[in-house]
Write a protein that holds these residues in place. Structure first.
Motif, PDB file in Angstrom:
ATOM      1  N   SER A   1       0.835  -1.200   0.000  1.00 34.90           N
ATOM      2  CA  SER A   1       0.000   0.000   0.000  1.00 34.90           C
ATOM      3  C   SER A   1       0.873   1.255   0.000  1.00 34.90           C
ATOM      4  CB  SER A   1      -0.910   0.009   1.231  1.00 34.90           C
ATOM      5  OG  SER A   1      -1.477   1.292   1.409  1.00 34.90           O
ATOM      6  N   PRO A   2       0.788   2.096  -1.040  1.00 35.63           N
ATOM      7  CA  PRO A   2       1.549   3.353  -1.041  1.00 35.63           C
ATOM      8  C   PRO A   2       1.198   4.245   0.143  1.00 35.63           C
ATOM      9  CG  PRO A   2       0.749   2.849  -3.243  1.00 35.63           C
ATOM     10  CD  PRO A   2       0.090   1.871  -2.306  1.00 35.63           C
TER      11      PRO A   2
ATOM     12  N   PHE B   1       3.860   5.678   2.802  1.00 36.43           N
ATOM     13  CA  PHE B   1       4.006   7.091   3.137  1.00 36.43           C
ATOM     14  C   PHE B   1       3.907   7.288   4.644  1.00 36.43           C
ATOM     15  CE2 PHE B   1       2.103  11.121   4.299  1.00 36.43           C
ATOM     16  CZ  PHE B   1       2.966  12.035   3.703  1.00 36.43           C
ATOM     17  N   GLY B   2       2.939   6.604   5.269  1.00 41.07           N
ATOM     18  CA  GLY B   2       2.785   6.715   6.712  1.00 41.07           C
ATOM     19  C   GLY B   2       4.014   6.259   7.463  1.00 41.07           C
ATOM     20  N   GLU B   3       4.652   5.200   6.977  1.00 40.41           N
ATOM     21  CA  GLU B   3       5.876   4.729   7.628  1.00 40.41           C
ATOM     22  C   GLU B   3       7.003   5.737   7.457  1.00 40.41           C
ATOM     23  OE1 GLU B   3       8.533   2.215   9.713  1.00 40.41           O
ATOM     24  OE2 GLU B   3       6.387   2.604   9.681  1.00 40.41           O
ATOM     25  N   ALA B   4       7.070   6.385   6.296  1.00 40.78           N
ATOM     26  CA  ALA B   4       8.077   7.424   6.088  1.00 40.78           C
ATOM     27  C   ALA B   4       7.838   8.598   7.033  1.00 40.78           C
ATOM     28  CB  ALA B   4       8.041   7.887   4.633  1.00 40.78           C
TER      29      ALA B   4
ATOM     30  N   PHE C   1       8.966   7.560  10.480  1.00 40.72           N
ATOM     31  CA  PHE C   1      10.430   7.599  10.511  1.00 40.72           C
ATOM     32  C   PHE C   1      10.926   9.029  10.710  1.00 40.72           C
ATOM     33  CE2 PHE C   1      14.523   8.129   8.494  1.00 40.72           C
ATOM     34  CZ  PHE C   1      15.254   6.995   8.840  1.00 40.72           C
ATOM     35  N   ALA C   2      10.350   9.971   9.938  1.00 41.30           N
ATOM     36  CA  ALA C   2      10.781  11.361  10.022  1.00 41.30           C
ATOM     37  C   ALA C   2      10.465  11.947  11.389  1.00 41.30           C
ATOM     38  CB  ALA C   2      10.110  12.171   8.913  1.00 41.30           C
ATOM     39  N   ARG C   3       9.288  11.624  11.921  1.00 38.48           N
ATOM     40  CA  ARG C   3       8.903  12.160  13.237  1.00 38.48           C
ATOM     41  C   ARG C   3       9.840  11.663  14.327  1.00 38.48           C
ATOM     42  NH1 ARG C   3       6.522   9.732  17.213  1.00 38.48           N
ATOM     43  NH2 ARG C   3       5.604   8.042  15.962  1.00 38.48           N
ATOM     44  N   GLU C   4      10.103  10.369  14.344  1.00 43.41           N
ATOM     45  CA  GLU C   4      10.953   9.809  15.401  1.00 43.41           C
ATOM     46  C   GLU C   4      12.402  10.267  15.238  1.00 43.41           C
ATOM     47  OE1 GLU C   4      10.150   5.643  15.073  1.00 43.41           O
ATOM     48  OE2 GLU C   4       8.386   5.777  16.378  1.00 43.41           O
ATOM     49  N   ARG C   5      12.836  10.433  13.993  1.00 42.60           N
ATOM     50  CA  ARG C   5      14.180  10.953  13.742  1.00 42.60           C
ATOM     51  C   ARG C   5      14.315  12.367  14.286  1.00 42.60           C
ATOM     52  NH1 ARG C   5      16.509  14.093   9.725  1.00 42.60           N
ATOM     53  NH2 ARG C   5      18.711  13.655   9.264  1.00 42.60           N
ATOM     54  N   ALA C   6      13.242  13.159  14.207  1.00 44.89           N
ATOM     55  CA  ALA C   6      13.267  14.528  14.708  1.00 44.89           C
ATOM     56  C   ALA C   6      13.051  14.598  16.213  1.00 44.89           C
ATOM     57  CB  ALA C   6      12.213  15.367  14.000  1.00 44.89           C
ATOM     58  N   GLY C   7      12.679  13.484  16.837  1.00 41.18           N
ATOM     59  CA  GLY C   7      12.551  13.442  18.281  1.00 41.18           C
ATOM     60  C   GLY C   7      11.195  13.829  18.835  1.00 41.18           C
ATOM     61  N   TYR C   8      10.163  13.827  18.002  1.00 39.29           N
ATOM     62  CA  TYR C   8       8.821  14.169  18.462  1.00 39.29           C
ATOM     63  C   TYR C   8       8.030  12.909  18.805  1.00 39.29           C
ATOM     64  CZ  TYR C   8       9.317  18.928  16.613  1.00 39.29           C
ATOM     65  OH  TYR C   8       9.720  20.220  16.368  1.00 39.29           O
ATOM     66  N   THR C   9       7.145  13.025  19.808  1.00 38.84           N
ATOM     67  CA  THR C   9       6.113  12.019  20.026  1.00 38.84           C
ATOM     68  C   THR C   9       4.917  12.377  19.140  1.00 38.84           C
ATOM     69  OG1 THR C   9       5.004  13.228  21.818  1.00 38.84           O
ATOM     70  CG2 THR C   9       6.840  11.754  22.424  1.00 38.84           C
TER      71      THR C   9
ATOM     72  N   VAL D   1      -2.682  11.894  14.169  1.00 45.20           N
ATOM     73  CA  VAL D   1      -1.303  11.603  13.750  1.00 45.20           C
ATOM     74  C   VAL D   1      -1.113  10.096  13.597  1.00 45.20           C
ATOM     75  CG1 VAL D   1       1.145  11.823  14.338  1.00 45.20           C
ATOM     76  CG2 VAL D   1      -0.444  13.687  14.874  1.00 45.20           C
ATOM     77  N   THR D   2      -1.691   9.338  14.522  1.00 46.55           N
ATOM     78  CA  THR D   2      -1.616   7.883  14.436  1.00 46.55           C
ATOM     79  C   THR D   2      -2.206   7.385  13.122  1.00 46.55           C
ATOM     80  OG1 THR D   2      -1.781   7.664  16.847  1.00 46.55           O
ATOM     81  CG2 THR D   2      -2.285   5.708  15.528  1.00 46.55           C
ATOM     82  N   ARG D   3      -3.316   7.933  12.715  1.00 42.74           N
ATOM     83  CA  ARG D   3      -3.966   7.527  11.474  1.00 42.74           C
ATOM     84  C   ARG D   3      -3.150   7.953  10.265  1.00 42.74           C
ATOM     85  NH1 ARG D   3      -8.818   5.494  12.291  1.00 42.74           N
ATOM     86  NH2 ARG D   3      -9.381   5.727  10.107  1.00 42.74           N
ATOM     87  N   PHE D   4      -2.508   9.127  10.332  1.00 39.84           N
ATOM     88  CA  PHE D   4      -1.608   9.535   9.257  1.00 39.84           C
ATOM     89  C   PHE D   4      -0.495   8.497   9.083  1.00 39.84           C
ATOM     90  CE2 PHE D   4      -2.408  14.377   9.961  1.00 39.84           C
ATOM     91  CZ  PHE D   4      -3.600  14.281   9.253  1.00 39.84           C
ATOM     92  N   GLU D   5       0.091   8.095  10.201  1.00 46.85           N
ATOM     93  CA  GLU D   5       1.252   7.211  10.149  1.00 46.85           C
ATOM     94  C   GLU D   5       0.895   5.771   9.791  1.00 46.85           C
ATOM     95  OE1 GLU D   5       3.466   7.589  13.758  1.00 46.85           O
ATOM     96  OE2 GLU D   5       4.111   9.650  13.306  1.00 46.85           O
ATOM     97  N   SER D   6      -0.348   5.416   9.960  1.00 49.30           N
ATOM     98  CA  SER D   6      -0.766   4.065   9.580  1.00 49.30           C
ATOM     99  C   SER D   6      -1.272   4.025   8.139  1.00 49.30           C
ATOM    100  CB  SER D   6      -1.868   3.564  10.522  1.00 49.30           C
ATOM    101  OG  SER D   6      -3.028   4.373  10.402  1.00 49.30           O
ATOM    102  N   GLY D   7      -1.336   5.205   7.487  1.00 51.20           N
ATOM    103  CA  GLY D   7      -1.805   5.260   6.110  1.00 51.20           C
ATOM    104  C   GLY D   7      -3.301   5.145   5.983  1.00 51.20           C
ATOM    105  N   ARG D   8      -4.037   5.389   7.067  1.00 52.67           N
ATOM    106  CA  ARG D   8      -5.482   5.223   7.048  1.00 52.67           C
ATOM    107  C   ARG D   8      -6.229   6.546   6.896  1.00 52.67           C
ATOM    108  NH1 ARG D   8      -4.431   1.977  11.761  1.00 52.67           N
ATOM    109  NH2 ARG D   8      -5.619   3.445  13.020  1.00 52.67           N
TER     110      ARG D   8
END
Length: 334
Positions: free
Chosen positions: A30-31, A35-38, A41-49, A64-71
């Motif tokens: 699923s694209p 995208f949500g996984e990317a 990755f970017a959020r955790e790399r930047a140090g944000y919850t 935000v959870t739904r953004f990151e799950s691609g839903r």
């Protein structure tokens, strides 16, 4: 720059988010999920919850959870804001542009996403076929609907589903509730769910809710002039931010879109369907007529059961009084 200060090694959080990936994410085609996984990755790399990023975007953590799950899809402005906050140099925007969000937002939790949108909507317009829309169902009808499928042998699950659906209706049944406009194909009225008694009660409920100023039901009767309409039920949701969503449901899943072209086409379909409906008072008259037909069928069913029970009682009484018939051997010459 609003990003948190990172150490020289941008992988200082590697152990944290790699562990999360192993636990929560597997291979996907699923694209939207990629995208949500990317984004994660970017959020955790930047140090944000998720909560911290949500506050910066003025949205709830669960979004935000739904953004990151691609839903859940995002507006371009939100993606650009995220790209800037997370110092991704335009990468998130480029990835977002490659996702066909209309086709890809299609996941097992579609019902959850729909109820979230429904709970926020300022107005809802529905084109409904074959069954009464969930926001207009009486309790007896809901129970008949929920007593099938996986819930048939699971009373607890059935009860939870009934309670959930009835609670969804609450915000439309109060003073100054959101606008609910439903074009109800006559097939929804004539399709019997749960028997004539349930349908009689459902018609009574429809007549009761149409007395509310925020609820309008228009019936598209059989034999109306032929118009081109969607083959499945469609819901248009107007949100507080001015955006409109389109939701349509197939046998096993739901599909969402906020693409202007899709919303515009669905709005046109809804308006076209309304050209063949009965005026509100005539719609109420048709519903009342159906209610009386169901009442008559209900009484006939009850009378039939009573007659059958009386026949069975009579047969039991005769058997009890006379006992079984046995042949009697007659003596010669008797």
């Amino acid at each position: 720059m609003t990003t948190k200060t990172l150490c020289e090694d941008p992988w200082h959080l590697k152990g944290k988010y790699m562990a999360h990936r192993r636990l929560g994410v597997g291979p996907t085609s699923s694209p939207a999920e990629m995208f949500g996984e990317a984004l994660r990755f970017a959020r955790e790399r930047a140090g944000y919850t998720q909560g911290e990023l949500g506050k910066l975007l003025h949205i709830d953590r669960t979004v935000v959870t739904r953004f990151e799950s691609g839903r859940r899809s995002m507006d371009r402005e939100v993606v650009e804001r995220l790209d800037d906050l997370l110092a991704m140099g335009g990468m998130l925007v480029r990835l977002w542009e490659r996702v066909d969000w209309q086709a890809d937002i299609e996941s097992p939790d579609w019902y959850e996403m729909y109820t979230e949108l429904e709970a926020e909507a300022l107005a809802i317009r529905v084109l409904q076929f074959n069954r009464i829309n969930g926001l207009l169902q009486c309790e007896e009808y809901v129970r008949a609907m929920m007593g099938t499928g996986n819930a048939r042998n699971n009373p607890k699950l059935a009860a939870e589903r009934v309670d959930s659906r009835l609670k969804r209706q609450g915000r439309f049944l109060v003073a100054d509730g959101p606008m609910l406009m439903v074009v109800l194909d006559e097939s929804a009225i004539r399709t019997v769910i749960g028997g004539p008694g349930v349908m009689r009660r459902q018609m009574e409920h429809l007549l009761a809710v149409t007395e509310r100023s925020n609820i309008l039901i228009e019936v598209a009767p059989f034999g109306r002039p032929l118009v081109t309409t969607p083959s499945t039920s469609v819901v248009l949701l107007s949100m507080p931010d001015g955006k409109e969503w389109v939701y349509s449901e197939s046998l096993y899943r739901g599909r969402f879109s906020d693409a202007p072209s899709v919303v515009g086409e669905s709005r046109q379909d809804f308006d076209l369907a309304r050209t063949g409906v009965l005026p509100p008072e005539d719609s109420r008259a048709l519903i009342a007529e159906a209610m009386e037909e169901y009442r008559f069928a209900e009484r006939r069913s009850q009378d039939g059961h009573l007659v059958q029970e009386q026949l069975q009682r009579g047969r039991r009484a005769r058997v009890h009084r006379g006992g079984p018939w046995l042949p009697v051997r007659r003596r010669p010459g008797a």
